[in-house]
Design an enzyme around this catalytic site. Structure first.
Site, PDB file in Angstrom:
ATOM      1  N   ASN A  36       7.382   6.988  -4.908  1.00  0.00           N
ATOM      2  CA  ASN A  36       6.274   7.797  -4.410  1.00  0.00           C
ATOM      3  C   ASN A  36       4.938   7.496  -5.085  1.00  0.00           C
ATOM      4  O   ASN A  36       3.917   8.036  -4.680  1.00  0.00           O
ATOM      5  CB  ASN A  36       6.598   9.285  -4.556  1.00  0.00           C
ATOM      6  CG  ASN A  36       7.742   9.698  -3.664  1.00  0.00           C
ATOM      7  OD1 ASN A  36       8.015   9.057  -2.649  1.00  0.00           O
ATOM      8  ND2 ASN A  36       8.439  10.754  -4.024  1.00  0.00           N
ATOM      9  N   CYS A  37       4.947   6.668  -6.091  1.00  0.00           N
ATOM     10  CA  CYS A  37       3.713   6.313  -6.815  1.00  0.00           C
ATOM     11  C   CYS A  37       2.836   5.426  -5.929  1.00  0.00           C
ATOM     12  O   CYS A  37       3.293   4.428  -5.369  1.00  0.00           O
ATOM     13  CB  CYS A  37       4.091   5.581  -8.105  1.00  0.00           C
ATOM     14  SG  CYS A  37       2.689   4.875  -8.981  1.00  0.00           S
TER      15      CYS A  37
END
Length: 142
Positions: A36-37
């Protein structure tokens, strides 16, 4: 007898030895991070767009091998591997931040892998932290 020129001599024979098939060099590429970064997403997109095969390892979903983490800390230094800009680091107490050092960083990063700077690109034995398109272009000659 075999001579460097590839000629076999003996018992009246003089035959050329066929060359060994040349094998392509296969680079091992792993990308470590958290899916999700945003920066990891950019790095993955860049690799995909350039047709570069890699293995993605998500610290949260896949876990983190303590031996690999130790290798990263030895090669890069704990100060480089620790992400001091993230919310996980900022949430640490001042006392916890003050006690961080080479002896305590591995345990902290193992327990909270979100605190590892990302992405971490591993090319065979080379380690590269962060993502910059110009760095990846240079590394992959693209």
């Amino acid at each position: 007898m075999f001579f460097p020129g590839g000629v076999l001599q003996g018992a009246g024979l003089s035959d050329k030895i066929p060359p060994m098939p040349q094998q392509d060099f296969i680079m091992t590429i792993k990308l470590y991070g958290i899916k999700n970064c945003d920066t990891v997403k950019k790095a993955r997109k860049w690799l995909d767009q350039h047709g570069i095969e890699y293995r993605f390892v998500d610290h949260r979903a896949d876990g983190l091998d303590p031996a690999e983490l130790q290798h990263w800390l030895e090669q890069l230094g704990w100060e480089q591997v620790l992400n001091k800009r993230g919310t996980s680091y900022r949430a640490l107490s001042d006392a916890d931040k003050a006690s961080l050092g080479p002896d305590t960083a591995a345990a902290l990063l193992q327990a909270q892998p979100a605190m590892i700077k990302r992405p971490l690109l591993v090319l065979d034995d080379e380690l590269h932290l962060g993502f910059k398109p110009e760095l990846y272009s240079r590394l992959f000659n693209k």
